[in-house]
Design a protein around this motif. Sequence first.
Motif, short mmCIF file in Angstrom:
data_model
loop_
_atom_site.label_atom_id
_atom_site.label_comp_id
_atom_site.label_asym_id
_atom_site.label_seq_id
_atom_site.Cartn_x
_atom_site.Cartn_y
_atom_site.Cartn_z
N ALA A 194 0.84 -1.13 0.11
CA ALA A 194 0.06 0.00 0.04
C ALA A 194 0.92 1.18 0.08
O ALA A 194 2.16 1.10 0.26
CB ALA A 194 -0.90 0.00 1.18
N ASP A 195 0.33 2.28 -0.59
CA ASP A 195 0.86 3.55 -0.40
C ASP A 195 1.00 4.28 0.89
O ASP A 195 -0.19 3.90 1.51
CB ASP A 195 0.38 4.55 -1.32
N ALA A 196 2.02 4.89 1.31
CA ALA A 196 2.18 5.57 2.56
C ALA A 196 2.90 7.06 2.52
O ALA A 196 3.72 7.03 1.68
CB ALA A 196 2.64 4.74 3.56
N SER A 197 2.39 7.57 3.43
CA SER A 197 3.09 8.79 3.73
C SER A 197 4.38 8.73 4.47
O SER A 197 4.69 7.53 5.32
CB SER A 197 2.54 9.94 4.57
N LEU A 198 5.60 9.33 3.90
CA LEU A 198 6.95 8.97 4.48
C LEU A 198 6.98 10.02 5.68
O LEU A 198 6.71 11.09 5.78
CB LEU A 198 7.94 9.39 3.41
N PHE A 199 7.83 9.20 6.70
CA PHE A 199 8.33 10.16 7.97
C PHE A 199 9.89 9.95 8.09
O PHE A 199 10.40 9.00 7.50
CB PHE A 199 7.66 9.74 9.26
N THR A 200 10.47 11.08 8.26
CA THR A 200 11.86 11.32 8.59
C THR A 200 12.08 11.71 10.09
O THR A 200 10.95 11.93 10.66
CB THR A 200 12.64 12.37 7.90
N PRO A 201 13.20 11.63 10.80
CA PRO A 201 13.06 12.34 12.13
C PRO A 201 12.79 13.55 12.09
O PRO A 201 12.26 14.02 13.28
CB PRO A 201 14.68 12.09 12.46
N GLN A 202 12.47 14.45 11.27
CA GLN A 202 12.05 15.79 11.32
C GLN A 202 10.54 15.93 11.07
O GLN A 202 10.00 17.02 11.19
CB GLN A 202 12.68 16.58 10.22
N THR A 203 9.83 15.16 10.61
CA THR A 203 8.57 14.93 10.40
C THR A 203 7.69 15.22 11.71
O THR A 203 7.73 14.51 12.42
CB THR A 203 8.05 13.75 9.63
N ASP A 204 6.70 16.25 11.55
CA ASP A 204 5.93 16.40 12.75
C ASP A 204 4.48 15.40 12.46
O ASP A 204 3.62 16.08 11.56
CB ASP A 204 5.42 17.93 12.76
N LEU A 205 4.19 14.46 12.86
CA LEU A 205 3.42 13.68 12.71
C LEU A 205 1.91 14.06 13.01
O LEU A 205 0.71 13.84 12.25
CB LEU A 205 3.39 12.10 13.31
N LEU A 206 1.77 14.99 14.09
CA LEU A 206 0.79 15.50 14.42
C LEU A 206 0.20 16.62 13.53
O LEU A 206 -0.97 16.41 12.99
CB LEU A 206 0.84 16.28 15.74
N LYS A 207 1.07 17.30 12.79
CA LYS A 207 0.72 18.38 11.83
C LYS A 207 0.21 17.76 10.77
O LYS A 207 -0.62 17.90 9.95
CB LYS A 207 1.91 19.27 11.63
N ALA A 208 0.84 16.43 10.23
CA ALA A 208 0.61 15.73 9.13
C ALA A 208 -0.71 15.24 9.29
O ALA A 208 -1.54 15.39 8.12
CB ALA A 208 1.77 14.82 8.84
N VAL A 209 -1.23 14.91 10.28
CA VAL A 209 -2.42 14.26 10.38
C VAL A 209 -3.64 15.34 10.32
O VAL A 209 -4.53 15.08 9.97
CB VAL A 209 -2.61 13.36 11.80
N GLU A 210 -3.04 16.57 10.97
CA GLU A 210 -4.06 17.45 11.17
C GLU A 210 -4.40 18.10 9.79
O GLU A 210 -5.71 18.52 9.25
CB GLU A 210 -3.43 18.80 11.98
N GLU A 211 -3.35 18.22 8.87
CA GLU A 211 -3.33 18.63 7.56
C GLU A 211 -4.20 17.66 6.81
O GLU A 211 -5.00 17.96 5.84
CB GLU A 211 -2.20 18.74 6.80
N GLU A 212 -4.03 16.36 6.93
CA GLU A 212 -4.86 15.46 6.28
C GLU A 212 -6.31 15.38 6.66
O GLU A 212 -7.29 15.16 5.68
CB GLU A 212 -4.50 13.96 6.66
N LEU A 213 -6.51 15.73 8.10
CA LEU A 213 -7.79 15.95 8.41
C LEU A 213 -8.68 17.11 7.59
O LEU A 213 -9.87 17.15 7.44
CB LEU A 213 -8.12 16.09 9.71
N GLU A 214 -8.04 18.02 7.01
CA GLU A 214 -8.33 19.27 6.18
C GLU A 214 -9.00 18.64 4.75
O GLU A 214 -9.93 19.33 4.33
CB GLU A 214 -7.63 19.96 5.91
N THR A 215 -8.56 17.40 4.54
CA THR A 215 -9.09 16.75 3.31
C THR A 215 -10.25 15.73 3.35
O THR A 215 -10.56 15.38 2.37
CB THR A 215 -7.70 16.08 2.25
N GLY A 216 -10.59 15.41 4.66
CA GLY A 216 -11.51 14.49 4.96
C GLY A 216 -11.26 13.80 6.33
O GLY A 216 -10.07 13.91 6.81
N PRO A 217 -12.04 12.73 6.77
CA PRO A 217 -12.07 12.38 7.93
C PRO A 217 -10.83 11.18 8.06
O PRO A 217 -10.35 10.67 6.78
CB PRO A 217 -13.21 11.60 8.07
#
Length: 192
Positions: free
Chosen positions: A57-80
């Motif tokens: 499956a496709d997935a979003s990438l994370f590095t040590p610098q990725t803010d996972l909370l921010k990434a999820v909050e941004e994803e919530l703007e596109t849908g649940p």
Amino acid sequence: MAKLYFNYSTMNAGKSTTLLQSSFNYQERGMRPFLFTAALDDRYGVGKIASRIGLQADASLFTPQTDLLKAVEEELETGPVDCVMVDEAQFLTRDQVFQLTEITDKLKIPVLTYGLRTDFQGNLFEGSQYLLAWADELRELKTICHCGKKATMVIRVDADGKPAKEGAQKEIGGNDRYIALCRLHFKESVYS
């Protein structure tokens, strides 16, 4: 009630397969999981979670610098987002594990993480250390050593198949580089 889960094991226990099956179950019910995988591991392609049995499956990438909370909050703007799933969770940082607790506690989204507990020298990975400490539920996925006992450790082998006793903690590889063993055979391989 949303929870943070840490599903851990050695190599070859089916962590990615279990994650992909869980993701499929959410999708089958019309729900939307949000998947992450470590940018460090591109063995199966960039942004891919793949299992040894051929699922992917496709997935979003994370590095040590990725803010996972921010990434999820941004994803919530596109849908649940009904669930967050993280493959290769051993590569998370302490801060990222804290961010996952925020996703669970403040956004009320369940987070399922999958990763190794220890490295080839028997040391905890940073992500695993904090997931073991902060997760609401710990689940061990089991596999076996060549002797038939439960495998709880992993060794790294060199090109000649000999156990590596030194090296970087993070080195990507599959069955060609890592072998799951019980503690007894791990100690015999590493300390003899």
